[in-house]
Write an enzyme that holds these catalytic residues in place. Structure first.
Site, short mmCIF file in Angstrom:
data_model
loop_
_atom_site.label_atom_id
_atom_site.label_comp_id
_atom_site.label_asym_id
_atom_site.label_seq_id
_atom_site.Cartn_x
_atom_site.Cartn_y
_atom_site.Cartn_z
N TYR A 106 0.82 -1.22 0.00
CA TYR A 106 0.00 0.00 0.00
C TYR A 106 0.85 1.26 0.00
CZ TYR A 106 -2.81 -3.83 1.85
OH TYR A 106 -3.37 -5.07 2.06
N HIS A 107 1.89 1.29 -0.86
CA HIS A 107 2.80 2.44 -0.92
C HIS A 107 2.94 2.98 -2.34
CE1 HIS A 107 5.01 0.59 2.82
NE2 HIS A 107 3.83 1.13 3.13
N PRO A 108 1.85 3.22 -3.07
CA PRO A 108 2.00 3.74 -4.43
C PRO A 108 2.46 5.20 -4.44
CG PRO A 108 -0.31 3.72 -3.82
CD PRO A 108 0.44 3.04 -2.69
#
Length: 473
Positions: free
Chosen positions: A400-402
């Protein structure tokens, strides 16, 4: 492997800080110095440290690297856990030093994560920033609304169109800007909104009947994300979160304990402990991160297993793989195509395999083995490098690190300049994780808050510089 991978978005007050795993990790000093070396003046570590410290209300107190009194509460986990203690000892025995502050002088090592929490409760940017800002008379907050288009007069942003009272059937309304239009929709929505507004890869826009204001192929390009590959383990003792969640008696007890003391299962983040390490000794800084979780699930977002279980995962900190975000329709309610293109770089494949082998070494230390009844996934049959890579391709998912889809830089494909202004346009700025030139080495929320602090200063400075000057005789 042509799979679908979950990509949740924080479409809520506080953005993704209201749905994330709470981990407070800034990244490495070298990350920000690299941003500066890429031509982004004012973004070296000494520059951004001011904003990290200003944002922070550090439970441990202030020093040269940490701040107190800021809007963002940062706290330690409430108590140790026997599985985490075993993991940290196993890591130390396998050559990974103990580190009690991943945001301190060095990131490398194993330890407990700090959380964006206060008194056992999530402390999102909605709690830290918006709650105070809502008292201001110059702020109007619109919820249940979807931005549909940025409005332009030539090359100047003049306002925003949005749908109120529901995404599909809502009526379109307009907000005009006396000053700037600022996008803070994140790595998925900011490039989507720009493309819907006529900025982006020209052919993509024409395919959906959108009038092209500027052919900017960098908008939506350079998507970067941390891929995580998880190991599922069955525990020998009923001490995992699975055991609490699967028992009404234990759930009730956890609720009572939290109510009375703000401790226990309801006060922890997704990752309890972890580690940063180098897969090769010649590297200058860690290139992989471990997350240690005291629960287990089949896939991201699924219910916990019915048995005692826990997980550990590995992710590559600085992936070379690049993906993209592109609109699939001229309708703003249609989600864009999100293609991270994980493991499209050979170096990423090699690093993930090497990191997973390091994780297995830690799990095989005797102090850890006593808690492991079985490695459920990938299991004993997954032995060779090819096996591990195939497992990563079959099961790997996002952490969850775009980032980086409106990348900051001075090259022709960069979207914003070092002051976060959209290149070639007036009064249009992007202030969110999409501007990161490269992904930071760790969880992204802390760096995104820093970007918000620094971007706010820039917007205020530019507003003051452009304000009309009153002359008196």
């Amino acid at each position: 492997n042509n799979r679908q991978v979950i990509q949740p978005r924080g479409k809520v007050l506080g953005g993704s800080s209201s749905i994330n795993g709470l981990l407070y990790i800034r990244g490495q000093k070298e990350d920000f110095d690299h941003w500066r070396q890429l031509g982004n003046a004012g973004w070296g570590f000494t520059d951004v440290l001011t904003y990290f410290r200003r944002a922070e209300d550090q439970e441990r107190g202030a020093d040269e690297l940490h701040g107190t009194g800021g809007p963002l509460s940062v706290s330690d986990v409430c108590e140790p856990h026997p599985l985490c203690e075993a993991f940290l000892t196993a890591a130390e025995n396998s050559g990974i030093p103990r580190n009690d502050d991943f945001n301190g002088p060095r990131q490398e090592g194993a330890g407990y994560f700090q959380l964006t929490a206060k008194n056992g409760r999530r402390w999102s940017t909605a709690a830290g920033y918006l709650r105070q800002a809502r008292r201001r008379p110059n702020l109007a907050l619109k919820t249940d609304a979807l931005a549909t288009r940025v409005l332009f007069s030539g090359r100047r942003a003049v306002g925003v169109e949005y749908r109120q009272d529901g995404i599909q059937a809502g009526t379109t309304q307009t907000a005009y800007a006396d000053g700037e239009v600022i996008l803070a929709g994140g790595a998925f929505n900011s490039p989507q909104l720009l493309q819907l507004s006529g900025l982006g890869p020209a052919q993509v826009l024409r395919d959906f009947g959108i009038a092209v204001i500027a052919d900017m192929p960098g908008i939506g390009a350079d998507l970067q994300d941390h891929l995580q590959v998880r190991m599922q383990l069955r525990c020998t003792e009923p001490i995992t979160a699975n055991d609490v969640i699967n028992s009404w008696r234990h759930r009730y007890g956890a609720g009572v304990r939290y109510f009375l003391s703000r401790k226990g299962l309801l006060s922890i983040g997704a990752g309890y402990a972890g580690a940063f390490l180098r897969t090769r000794p010649e590297l200058a800084s860690p290139d992989v991160q471990f997350h240690f979780l005291i629960f287990s699930t089949e896939t991201a977002g699924a219910n916990v297993h019915p048995f005692s279980g826990f997980m550990a995962s590995v992710c590559q900190l600085r992936p070379e793989s690049r993906g993209f975000v592109r609109i699939k329709s001229s309708d703003p309610a249609v989600a864009p195509a999100i293609q991270p293109r994980y493991l499209s770089s050979r170096a990423d494949c090699d690093t993930i395999v090497a990191g997973f082998k390091k994780l297995r070494m830690v799990m095989n230390e005797p102090v850890m083995r006593r808690y492991i009844a079985e490695e459920r996934m990938p299991g004993a049959d997954c032995v060779s490098d090819a096996d591990i890579l195939a497992y990563a391709r079959a099961t790997g998912t996002t952490v969850y690190h775009p980032t980086s889809t409106c990348r900051m830089g001075s090259d022709p494909n960069a979207v914003v300049d070092e002051r976060l202004r959209v290149r070639g346009f007036e009064r249009l700025r992007v202030i969110d994780a999409s501007i990161m030139p490269t992904l930071v080495s760790g969880n992204t929320n802390a760096a995104t808050v820093m970007i918000g602090e620094k971007g706010a200063d820039m917007a205020l400075e530019d507003a003051a510089a452009n304000a009309p000057i009153a002359l008196s005789a």
